[in-house]
Design a protein around this motif. Structure first.
Motif, PDB file in Angstrom:
ATOM      1  N   THR A  10      -5.590 -27.139  -0.771  1.00  0.00           N
ATOM      2  CA  THR A  10      -6.132 -25.701  -1.031  1.00  0.00           C
ATOM      3  C   THR A  10      -6.342 -25.507  -2.410  1.00  0.00           C
ATOM      4  O   THR A  10      -5.353 -25.964  -3.120  1.00  0.00           O
ATOM      5  CB  THR A  10      -5.423 -24.645  -0.089  1.00  0.00           C
ATOM      6  N   ALA A  13     -10.889 -26.414  -6.156  1.00  0.00           N
ATOM      7  CA  ALA A  13     -11.457 -26.480  -7.459  1.00  0.00           C
ATOM      8  C   ALA A  13     -10.820 -25.937  -8.570  1.00  0.00           C
ATOM      9  O   ALA A  13     -11.554 -25.605  -9.665  1.00  0.00           O
ATOM     10  CB  ALA A  13     -12.839 -25.428  -6.941  1.00  0.00           C
ATOM     11  N   GLN A  15      -7.542 -25.725 -11.254  1.00  0.00           N
ATOM     12  CA  GLN A  15      -7.274 -26.825 -12.377  1.00  0.00           C
ATOM     13  C   GLN A  15      -6.121 -27.755 -11.919  1.00  0.00           C
ATOM     14  O   GLN A  15      -6.176 -29.122 -12.393  1.00  0.00           O
ATOM     15  CB  GLN A  15      -6.935 -26.232 -13.742  1.00  0.00           C
ATOM     16  N   ILE A  16      -5.192 -27.377 -11.147  1.00  0.00           N
ATOM     17  CA  ILE A  16      -4.413 -28.482 -10.482  1.00  0.00           C
ATOM     18  C   ILE A  16      -5.171 -29.328  -9.592  1.00  0.00           C
ATOM     19  O   ILE A  16      -4.931 -30.445  -9.588  1.00  0.00           O
ATOM     20  CB  ILE A  16      -3.299 -27.604  -9.857  1.00  0.00           C
ATOM     21  N   LEU A  41     -10.359 -27.248   0.835  1.00  0.00           N
ATOM     22  CA  LEU A  41     -10.529 -25.747   1.080  1.00  0.00           C
ATOM     23  C   LEU A  41     -10.537 -24.912  -0.183  1.00  0.00           C
ATOM     24  O   LEU A  41      -9.781 -24.991  -1.168  1.00  0.00           O
ATOM     25  CB  LEU A  41      -9.410 -24.953   1.835  1.00  0.00           C
ATOM     26  N   VAL A  87      -2.193 -25.468  -2.604  1.00  0.00           N
ATOM     27  CA  VAL A  87      -2.106 -24.967  -4.143  1.00  0.00           C
ATOM     28  C   VAL A  87      -2.645 -23.719  -4.482  1.00  0.00           C
ATOM     29  O   VAL A  87      -2.184 -22.926  -5.406  1.00  0.00           O
ATOM     30  CB  VAL A  87      -2.901 -26.199  -4.845  1.00  0.00           C
ATOM     31  N   GLN A 112      -2.917 -19.332   6.590  1.00  0.00           N
ATOM     32  CA  GLN A 112      -2.962 -20.660   6.654  1.00  0.00           C
ATOM     33  C   GLN A 112      -1.869 -21.149   7.352  1.00  0.00           C
ATOM     34  O   GLN A 112      -1.931 -22.362   7.947  1.00  0.00           O
ATOM     35  CB  GLN A 112      -2.868 -21.024   4.988  1.00  0.00           C
ATOM     36  N   ASN A 131       2.677 -20.211  -6.281  1.00  0.00           N
ATOM     37  CA  ASN A 131       3.325 -19.623  -6.515  1.00  0.00           C
ATOM     38  C   ASN A 131       3.246 -18.108  -6.111  1.00  0.00           C
ATOM     39  O   ASN A 131       2.220 -17.521  -5.955  1.00  0.00           O
ATOM     40  CB  ASN A 131       3.734 -19.278  -7.980  1.00  0.00           C
ATOM     41  N   ALA A 133       6.138 -20.145  -4.792  1.00  0.00           N
ATOM     42  CA  ALA A 133       5.977 -21.398  -3.947  1.00  0.00           C
ATOM     43  C   ALA A 133       6.779 -21.121  -2.792  1.00  0.00           C
ATOM     44  O   ALA A 133       6.643 -21.569  -1.697  1.00  0.00           O
ATOM     45  CB  ALA A 133       6.162 -22.615  -4.750  1.00  0.00           C
ATOM     46  N   MET A 155       7.523 -26.922  -3.893  1.00  0.00           N
ATOM     47  CA  MET A 155       7.620 -27.796  -4.781  1.00  0.00           C
ATOM     48  C   MET A 155       8.622 -27.320  -5.746  1.00  0.00           C
ATOM     49  O   MET A 155       8.351 -26.414  -6.566  1.00  0.00           O
ATOM     50  CB  MET A 155       6.423 -28.140  -5.465  1.00  0.00           C
ATOM     51  N   SER A 236      -1.812 -22.749 -17.745  1.00  0.00           N
ATOM     52  CA  SER A 236      -0.535 -23.215 -17.145  1.00  0.00           C
ATOM     53  C   SER A 236      -0.545 -24.710 -16.796  1.00  0.00           C
ATOM     54  O   SER A 236      -1.497 -25.251 -16.977  1.00  0.00           O
ATOM     55  CB  SER A 236      -0.191 -22.536 -15.938  1.00  0.00           C
ATOM     56  N   SER A 237       0.450 -25.175 -16.548  1.00  0.00           N
ATOM     57  CA  SER A 237       0.635 -26.649 -16.423  1.00  0.00           C
ATOM     58  C   SER A 237      -0.105 -27.027 -15.465  1.00  0.00           C
ATOM     59  O   SER A 237      -0.234 -26.437 -14.206  1.00  0.00           O
ATOM     60  CB  SER A 237       2.381 -27.019 -15.931  1.00  0.00           C
ATOM     61  N   ALA A 241       1.840 -30.909 -12.897  1.00  0.00           N
ATOM     62  CA  ALA A 241       2.118 -30.165 -11.620  1.00  0.00           C
ATOM     63  C   ALA A 241       1.760 -30.862 -10.638  1.00  0.00           C
ATOM     64  O   ALA A 241       2.011 -31.333  -9.560  1.00  0.00           O
ATOM     65  CB  ALA A 241       1.614 -28.808 -11.620  1.00  0.00           C
TER      66      ALA A 241
HETATM   67  P1  NAX Z   1      -6.379 -22.196 -10.794  1.00  0.00           P
HETATM   68  O1  NAX Z   1      -6.606 -20.599 -10.648  1.00  0.00           O
HETATM   69  O2  NAX Z   1      -6.697 -23.075 -11.630  1.00  0.00           O
HETATM   70  O3  NAX Z   1      -6.716 -22.582  -9.414  1.00  0.00           O
HETATM   71  C1  NAX Z   1      -6.481 -21.929  -7.828  1.00  0.00           C
HETATM   72  C2  NAX Z   1      -7.530 -22.133  -6.953  1.00  0.00           C
HETATM   73  O4  NAX Z   1      -7.125 -21.705  -5.718  1.00  0.00           O
HETATM   74  C3  NAX Z   1      -8.923 -21.256  -7.542  1.00  0.00           C
HETATM   75  O5  NAX Z   1      -9.983 -22.526  -7.657  1.00  0.00           O
HETATM   76  C4  NAX Z   1      -9.186 -20.252  -6.341  1.00  0.00           C
HETATM   77  O6  NAX Z   1     -10.368 -20.136  -6.086  1.00  0.00           O
HETATM   78  C5  NAX Z   1      -8.404 -21.036  -5.295  1.00  0.00           C
HETATM   79  N1  NAX Z   1      -8.041 -20.077  -4.220  1.00  0.00           N
HETATM   80  C6  NAX Z   1      -7.609 -18.665  -4.222  1.00  0.00           C
HETATM   81  N2  NAX Z   1      -7.302 -18.320  -3.195  1.00  0.00           N
HETATM   82  C7  NAX Z   1      -7.489 -19.256  -2.219  1.00  0.00           C
HETATM   83  C8  NAX Z   1      -7.415 -19.298  -0.531  1.00  0.00           C
HETATM   84  N3  NAX Z   1      -7.050 -18.494  -0.033  1.00  0.00           N
HETATM   85  N4  NAX Z   1      -7.838 -20.313   0.065  1.00  0.00           N
HETATM   86  C9  NAX Z   1      -8.259 -21.410  -0.738  1.00  0.00           C
HETATM   87  N5  NAX Z   1      -8.381 -21.630  -2.339  1.00  0.00           N
HETATM   88  C10 NAX Z   1      -7.901 -20.370  -2.624  1.00  0.00           C
HETATM   89  O7  NAX Z   1      -4.891 -22.169 -10.640  1.00  0.00           O
HETATM   90  P2  NAX Z   1      -3.865 -23.586 -10.885  1.00  0.00           P
HETATM   91  O8  NAX Z   1      -3.493 -23.568 -12.350  1.00  0.00           O
HETATM   92  O9  NAX Z   1      -4.684 -24.905 -10.168  1.00  0.00           O
HETATM   93  O10 NAX Z   1      -2.673 -23.294  -9.936  1.00  0.00           O
HETATM   94  C11 NAX Z   1      -2.647 -22.998  -8.769  1.00  0.00           C
HETATM   95  C12 NAX Z   1      -1.158 -22.436  -8.285  1.00  0.00           C
HETATM   96  O11 NAX Z   1       0.023 -23.197  -8.569  1.00  0.00           O
HETATM   97  C13 NAX Z   1      -0.764 -21.249  -8.986  1.00  0.00           C
HETATM   98  O12 NAX Z   1      -0.339 -20.280  -7.994  1.00  0.00           O
HETATM   99  C14 NAX Z   1       0.145 -21.559  -9.993  1.00  0.00           C
HETATM  100  O13 NAX Z   1       1.104 -20.412 -10.055  1.00  0.00           O
HETATM  101  C15 NAX Z   1       1.084 -22.464  -9.242  1.00  0.00           C
HETATM  102  N6  NAX Z   1       1.860 -23.410 -10.060  1.00  0.00           N
HETATM  103  C16 NAX Z   1       2.938 -23.952  -9.401  1.00  0.00           C
HETATM  104  C17 NAX Z   1       3.706 -24.749 -10.059  1.00  0.00           C
HETATM  105  C18 NAX Z   1       5.004 -25.553  -9.215  1.00  0.00           C
HETATM  106  O14 NAX Z   1       5.904 -26.060  -9.732  1.00  0.00           O
HETATM  107  N7  NAX Z   1       5.322 -24.905  -7.835  1.00  0.00           N
HETATM  108  C19 NAX Z   1       3.675 -25.382 -11.149  1.00  0.00           C
HETATM  109  C20 NAX Z   1       2.131 -25.070 -11.681  1.00  0.00           C
HETATM  110  C21 NAX Z   1       1.627 -24.061 -11.392  1.00  0.00           C
HETATM  111  O15 NAX Z   1       1.894 -22.763 -12.128  1.00  0.00           O
END
Ligand code: NAX
Length: 327
Positions: A10, A13, A15-16, A41, A87, A112, A131, A133, A155, A236-237, A241
């Protein structure tokens, strides 16, 4: 080649997602002999960007990529999946209270969890990265009453890897020389990176560093690493990640090495005095796709206080989302 398995991601698209999908498709997670069908997704507005990612995935011509499903429908995304990496989450916006953040994520992780309950394989392995998480994993788990609660994990592997990296740098060792690192508790600044049981080339890690460095530098550096990356990179990382998510799933699927363990956020079961009811970072060994908490570690006063503090935070988070649990 084996029969393909289905892997949902999920936030595909984001950055992770961009750092993660290509590695899963290349076989880094499940091995070079295991084809995968990716189920991606995204929210509706991100579907055009997701299409671009799908084009690039196809253009890689990976031998282990057996198909891609891209959708904004959670029921399609989780249909028959063997693995799910959650994600996508709602980031904390300016002025957003913790309560609002938990509520916004509840709106994502409750449906989900229900969709996984209704459509995923019965032994699906779910990793929550988005997060907060641990608590998002709890929300999903509590909305999936027909699945084994141990299908749901969070994670803390990025914290584990960060701890390995900091300790290796300090002692002049390589990360592969270090065994038995542990991250206890929440993936947040209350997490407790514990080196009391770790070894460096077979010798106790705690004897290789001085106490002040461990307490005043190592622990806060690991706890605050996410913020340091944001400050340096302006984002962010992402790659680290994604790499940690690959490590977590690879070890869950394929097992841990003899004599070592890894850290995973898993349902607490009373081990080490952490009552059931939260998703807590524990040291685990894994065999045949099942994780087991490492038992019998000696816990001193210093560790006890920190393990309880991060447990307390998780229970406060839980109290804020209990109304989202299925009855
Ligand atoms: P991004 O904002 O680049 O990407 C998140 C994507 O999720 C977006 O494309 C958005 O459209 C999509 N999205 C939002 N709601 C959704 C839904 N209901 N269904 C499907 N897709 C949905 O964030 P990114 O840098 O990729 O980080 C993703 C998440 O990882 C964040 O919550 C971030 O805080 C968390 N992290 C967790 C870490 C960990 O160690 N557990 C570390 C890295 C990161 O900070």
């Amino acid at each position: 080649m084996k029969t393909p398995v289905r892997v949902a991601v999920t936030g595909a698209a984001g950055q992770i997602g961009y750092a993660l999908l290509f590695r899963i498709a290349a076989g880094d997670m499940l091995g070079p002999d295991q084809p995968v069908i990716l189920h991606l997704l995204e929210i509706t507005p991100a579907l055009p960007a997701l299409q671009g990612v799908v084009m690039e995935l196809n253009d890689c011509a990976f031998p282990t990529l057996a198909g891609v499903v891209a959708t904004d429908d959670v029921n399609v995304a989780f249909k028959d999946v063997d693995y799910a990496l959650l994600v996508g989450a709602r980031p904390r916006g300016p002025g957003m209270e913790r309560k609002d953040l938990l509520e916004a994520n509840g709106a994502i992780f409750a449906p989900q969890g229900k969709a996984l309950n209704d459509h995923a394989k019965r032994d699906v392995k779910v990793l929550v990265v988005g997060n907060p998480a641990n608590t998002n994993a709890l929300i999903a788990q509590q909305n999936a009453p027909d699945l084994d609660p141990n299908c749901f994990t969070a994670m803390v592997r990025l914290d584990h890897n960060r701890a390995l990296s900091q300790l290796a740098e300090k002692t002049g060792a390589h990360t592969t020389d270090i065994k038995r690192m542990t991250i206890w508790g929440n993936h947040s600044s209350t997490q407790y990176p514990d080196i009391h049981h770790a070894t460096i080339k077979g010798r106790p890690a705690i004897d290789a560093v001085d106490g002040a460095w461990y307490k005043d530098t190592f622990i806060p550096t690991v706890q605050q690493r996410g913020a340091a990356i944001i400050k340096a990179r302006g984002a962010s990382s992402a790659a680290s990640a994604a790499s940690a998510a690959i490590d977590h799933m690879r070890d869950w699927a394929r097992g841990t090495a003899d004599g070592d363990w890894v850290s995973m956020g898993i349902p607490s079961d009373g081990s080490y005095g952490i009552r059931p009811g939260v998703i807590y970072g524990y040291p685990v060994t894994i065999k045949d796709g099942r994780f087991t908490i490492v038992q019998g570690l000696e816990i001193g006063t210093f560790s006890r206080e920190r393990m309880d503090a991060t447990d307390k935070e998780l229970r406060e988070e839980r109290a804020g989302v209990e109304h989202l649990f299925a009855q």
